[in-house]
Motif scaffolding. Structure first.
Motif, PDB file in Angstrom:
ATOM      1  N   VAL A 129       0.838  -1.199   0.000  1.00 37.53           N
ATOM      2  CA  VAL A 129       0.000   0.000   0.000  1.00 37.53           C
ATOM      3  C   VAL A 129       0.873   1.250   0.000  1.00 37.53           C
ATOM      4  O   VAL A 129       0.619   2.206  -0.748  1.00 37.53           O
ATOM      5  N   LEU A 130       1.903   1.264   0.831  1.00 39.07           N
ATOM      6  CA  LEU A 130       2.800   2.417   0.877  1.00 39.07           C
ATOM      7  C   LEU A 130       3.532   2.616  -0.442  1.00 39.07           C
ATOM      8  O   LEU A 130       3.744   3.751  -0.878  1.00 39.07           O
ATOM      9  N   GLU A 131       3.901   1.521  -1.080  1.00 39.82           N
ATOM     10  CA  GLU A 131       4.578   1.635  -2.370  1.00 39.82           C
ATOM     11  C   GLU A 131       3.646   2.227  -3.425  1.00 39.82           C
ATOM     12  O   GLU A 131       4.062   3.062  -4.235  1.00 39.82           O
ATOM     13  N   ILE A 132       2.384   1.805  -3.405  1.00 38.28           N
ATOM     14  CA  ILE A 132       1.402   2.348  -4.348  1.00 38.28           C
ATOM     15  C   ILE A 132       1.209   3.845  -4.119  1.00 38.28           C
ATOM     16  O   ILE A 132       1.213   4.642  -5.059  1.00 38.28           O
ATOM     17  N   VAL A 133       1.054   4.230  -2.864  1.00 39.26           N
ATOM     18  CA  VAL A 133       0.820   5.635  -2.543  1.00 39.26           C
ATOM     19  C   VAL A 133       2.065   6.468  -2.841  1.00 39.26           C
ATOM     20  O   VAL A 133       1.958   7.620  -3.299  1.00 39.26           O
ATOM     21  N   GLN A 134       3.237   5.907  -2.600  1.00 42.12           N
ATOM     22  CA  GLN A 134       4.469   6.622  -2.937  1.00 42.12           C
ATOM     23  C   GLN A 134       4.523   6.931  -4.427  1.00 42.12           C
ATOM     24  O   GLN A 134       4.840   8.051  -4.834  1.00 42.12           O
ATOM     25  N   GLN A 135       4.202   5.947  -5.259  1.00 43.26           N
ATOM     26  CA  GLN A 135       4.174   6.171  -6.703  1.00 43.26           C
ATOM     27  C   GLN A 135       3.117   7.206  -7.073  1.00 43.26           C
ATOM     28  O   GLN A 135       3.321   8.009  -7.982  1.00 43.26           O
ATOM     29  N   MET A 136       1.996   7.191  -6.362  1.00 43.71           N
ATOM     30  CA  MET A 136       0.931   8.153  -6.630  1.00 43.71           C
ATOM     31  C   MET A 136       1.415   9.584  -6.398  1.00 43.71           C
ATOM     32  O   MET A 136       1.157  10.490  -7.207  1.00 43.71           O
ATOM     33  N   ILE A 137       2.132   9.815  -5.296  1.00 46.29           N
ATOM     34  CA  ILE A 137       2.652  11.151  -4.999  1.00 46.29           C
ATOM     35  C   ILE A 137       3.743  11.527  -5.988  1.00 46.29           C
ATOM     36  O   ILE A 137       3.827  12.676  -6.449  1.00 46.29           O
ATOM     37  N   GLU A 138       4.591  10.563  -6.355  1.00 40.14           N
ATOM     38  CA  GLU A 138       5.710  10.853  -7.253  1.00 40.14           C
ATOM     39  C   GLU A 138       5.258  11.283  -8.647  1.00 40.14           C
ATOM     40  O   GLU A 138       5.966  12.017  -9.328  1.00 40.14           O
ATOM     41  N   VAL A 139       4.078  10.834  -9.071  1.00 39.20           N
ATOM     42  CA  VAL A 139       3.599  11.198 -10.418  1.00 39.20           C
ATOM     43  C   VAL A 139       2.614  12.354 -10.381  1.00 39.20           C
ATOM     44  O   VAL A 139       1.962  12.643 -11.381  1.00 39.20           O
ATOM     45  N   GLY A 140       2.470  13.012  -9.216  1.00 40.22           N
ATOM     46  CA  GLY A 140       1.660  14.225  -9.149  1.00 40.22           C
ATOM     47  C   GLY A 140       0.312  14.078  -8.484  1.00 40.22           C
ATOM     48  O   GLY A 140      -0.534  14.973  -8.614  1.00 40.22           O
ATOM     49  N   GLY A 141       0.082  12.991  -7.771  1.00 44.59           N
ATOM     50  CA  GLY A 141      -1.200  12.797  -7.089  1.00 44.59           C
ATOM     51  C   GLY A 141      -1.378  13.736  -5.909  1.00 44.59           C
ATOM     52  O   GLY A 141      -0.411  14.189  -5.295  1.00 44.59           O
ATOM     53  N   ILE A 198       9.788  10.004   0.428  1.00 44.95           N
ATOM     54  CA  ILE A 198       9.581  10.315  -0.980  1.00 44.95           C
ATOM     55  C   ILE A 198      10.736  11.188  -1.449  1.00 44.95           C
ATOM     56  O   ILE A 198      10.949  12.285  -0.932  1.00 44.95           O
ATOM     57  N   GLU A 199      11.476  10.704  -2.438  1.00 41.19           N
ATOM     58  CA  GLU A 199      12.690  11.395  -2.889  1.00 41.19           C
ATOM     59  C   GLU A 199      12.425  12.413  -3.989  1.00 41.19           C
ATOM     60  O   GLU A 199      13.105  13.431  -4.078  1.00 41.19           O
ATOM     61  N   LYS A 200      11.451  12.144  -4.851  1.00 40.13           N
ATOM     62  CA  LYS A 200      11.236  13.024  -5.999  1.00 40.13           C
ATOM     63  C   LYS A 200       9.754  13.069  -6.341  1.00 40.13           C
ATOM     64  O   LYS A 200       8.980  12.168  -6.010  1.00 40.13           O
ATOM     65  N   THR A 201       9.352  14.128  -6.992  1.00 41.44           N
ATOM     66  CA  THR A 201       7.979  14.281  -7.459  1.00 41.44           C
ATOM     67  C   THR A 201       7.995  14.814  -8.895  1.00 41.44           C
ATOM     68  O   THR A 201       8.927  15.489  -9.300  1.00 41.44           O
ATOM     69  N   GLY A 202       6.959  14.478  -9.635  1.00 41.29           N
ATOM     70  CA  GLY A 202       6.843  14.938 -11.012  1.00 41.29           C
ATOM     71  C   GLY A 202       5.389  14.909 -11.445  1.00 41.29           C
ATOM     72  O   GLY A 202       4.477  14.961 -10.609  1.00 41.29           O
ATOM     73  N   THR A 203       5.171  14.786 -12.734  1.00 40.87           N
ATOM     74  CA  THR A 203       3.814  14.761 -13.274  1.00 40.87           C
ATOM     75  C   THR A 203       3.723  13.705 -14.368  1.00 40.87           C
ATOM     76  O   THR A 203       4.489  13.751 -15.339  1.00 40.87           O
ATOM     77  N   ASP A 204       2.833  12.745 -14.185  1.00 38.75           N
ATOM     78  CA  ASP A 204       2.551  11.721 -15.189  1.00 38.75           C
ATOM     79  C   ASP A 204       1.082  11.332 -15.027  1.00 38.75           C
ATOM     80  O   ASP A 204       0.742  10.426 -14.263  1.00 38.75           O
ATOM     81  N   ILE A 205       0.217  12.038 -15.739  1.00 36.00           N
ATOM     82  CA  ILE A 205      -1.225  11.867 -15.561  1.00 36.00           C
ATOM     83  C   ILE A 205      -1.684  10.466 -15.954  1.00 36.00           C
ATOM     84  O   ILE A 205      -2.552   9.873 -15.302  1.00 36.00           O
ATOM     85  N   GLU A 206      -1.112   9.915 -17.016  1.00 33.59           N
ATOM     86  CA  GLU A 206      -1.517   8.578 -17.467  1.00 33.59           C
ATOM     87  C   GLU A 206      -1.211   7.521 -16.413  1.00 33.59           C
ATOM     88  O   GLU A 206      -2.040   6.662 -16.113  1.00 33.59           O
ATOM     89  N   ARG A 207      -0.029   7.598 -15.846  1.00 31.73           N
ATOM     90  CA  ARG A 207       0.338   6.631 -14.805  1.00 31.73           C
ATOM     91  C   ARG A 207      -0.492   6.844 -13.543  1.00 31.73           C
ATOM     92  O   ARG A 207      -0.869   5.879 -12.873  1.00 31.73           O
ATOM     93  N   LEU A 208      -0.809   8.093 -13.234  1.00 32.12           N
ATOM     94  CA  LEU A 208      -1.650   8.375 -12.080  1.00 32.12           C
ATOM     95  C   LEU A 208      -3.030   7.757 -12.250  1.00 32.12           C
ATOM     96  O   LEU A 208      -3.608   7.216 -11.303  1.00 32.12           O
ATOM     97  N   ASP A 209      -3.567   7.825 -13.449  1.00 28.85           N
ATOM     98  CA  ASP A 209      -4.870   7.222 -13.729  1.00 28.85           C
ATOM     99  C   ASP A 209      -4.823   5.710 -13.533  1.00 28.85           C
ATOM    100  O   ASP A 209      -5.764   5.116 -12.973  1.00 28.85           O
ATOM    101  N   LYS A 210      -3.744   5.071 -13.960  1.00 30.16           N
ATOM    102  CA  LYS A 210      -3.608   3.620 -13.783  1.00 30.16           C
ATOM    103  C   LYS A 210      -3.498   3.260 -12.303  1.00 30.16           C
ATOM    104  O   LYS A 210      -4.054   2.245 -11.853  1.00 30.16           O
TER     105      LYS A 210
END
Length: 251
Positions: free
Chosen positions: A9-21, A69-81
């Motif tokens: 769950v933490l890994e999923i949420v980490q990816q969510m924040i990293e792609v702009g969630g 969380i080391e980095k953040t960015g924007t990836d709307i397509e990945r955020l949707d997935k």
């Protein structure tokens, strides 16, 4: 709820924040998944820098995990997935192996080739140059060239994991240096539109929007952090222009 599942769950949420969630989306995702998998109580605290989750199970046992969380960015397509993955987990409660398989598919999803990204850097710079009133075709072409070089510079600093502030400073310097260089060569007569066209692609508009949204939704700490980041990036862009203008005699 097992610690292995909470790690996922933490890994999923980490990816969510990293792609702009959004922060509220991340906390809501944690609550939904953990409650769906049998947690009695969930306390989640998420910022753009860290994630802290404490889960109390029905038997009274408590599991607390944190993630940096080391980095953040924007990836709307990945955020949707990732959002679709969260909804699937909270509705169907699949096995851990199935979740890992789905996460791997998201990580391996195709991204845009580098040459496509470079083309759009140039197109965006040229389009803004025209939008703000370019005086000649030469200015538009120089803006496109500067945009491509800015894209290469941004990619280089991304590869070496440089901070956004340093990356934007150098990108701004490159764009302005190209504009002043072509003005000195007599190719263009004004650098204004060329510089503006490229700087528009560097301005942290999404970051500032996310910051204001977090402030309005009550996530004060995250909102302030994102505001500070957006302001620092804007200052770095301005400093890049000033340095280039000073070196090329534009000041």
């Amino acid at each position: 709820m097992e610690s292995k599942m909470l790690n996922i769950v933490l890994e999923i949420v980490q990816q969510m924040i990293e792609v702009g969630g959004e922060v509220y989306r991340a906390e809501e995702s944690i609550n939904r998944i953990c409650l769906a998998y049998g947690a009695k109580r969930v306390d989640a605290y998420v910022t753009t820098m860290n994630i802290v989750v404490s889960v109390e199970n029905e038997d009274g046992s408590i599991i607390t995990l944190t993630r940096r969380i080391e980095k953040t960015g924007t990836d709307i397509e990945r955020l949707d997935k990732i959002n679709s993955l969260v909804r699937w987990m909270s509705n169907e409660c699949p096995e851990l192996d199935e979740v890992k398989k789905r996460m791997k598919q998201i990580e391996e999803c195709a991204t845009y080739p580098f040459w496509v990204i470079l083309i759009f850097y140039g197109v965006i710079a040229g389009a803004f140059c025209v939008f703000f009133g370019a005086n000649s075709v030469a200015e538009v072409l120089v803006a496109v060239l500067a945009g491509v070089l800015v894209g290469c510079t941004a990619k280089l600093f991304e590869m070496i994991s440089a901070t956004k502030t340093i990356s934007r400073f150098v990108c701004s310097f490159v764009a302005c240096a190209v504009a002043f260089a072509f003005e000195r060569l007599g190719v263009i007569h004004s650098v204004d539109m060329v510089i503006i066209g490229n700087i528009m692609a560097l301005i942290p508009g999404i970051g500032l929007t996310n910051a204001l949204r977090d402030l309005f939704t009550g996530d004060s700490i995250t909102g302030v952090l994102r505001c500070i980041e957006a302001v620092l990036i804007a200052l770095a862009i301005a400093c890049g222009y000033v340095v280039a203008a000073f070196l090329f005699g534009g000041v």
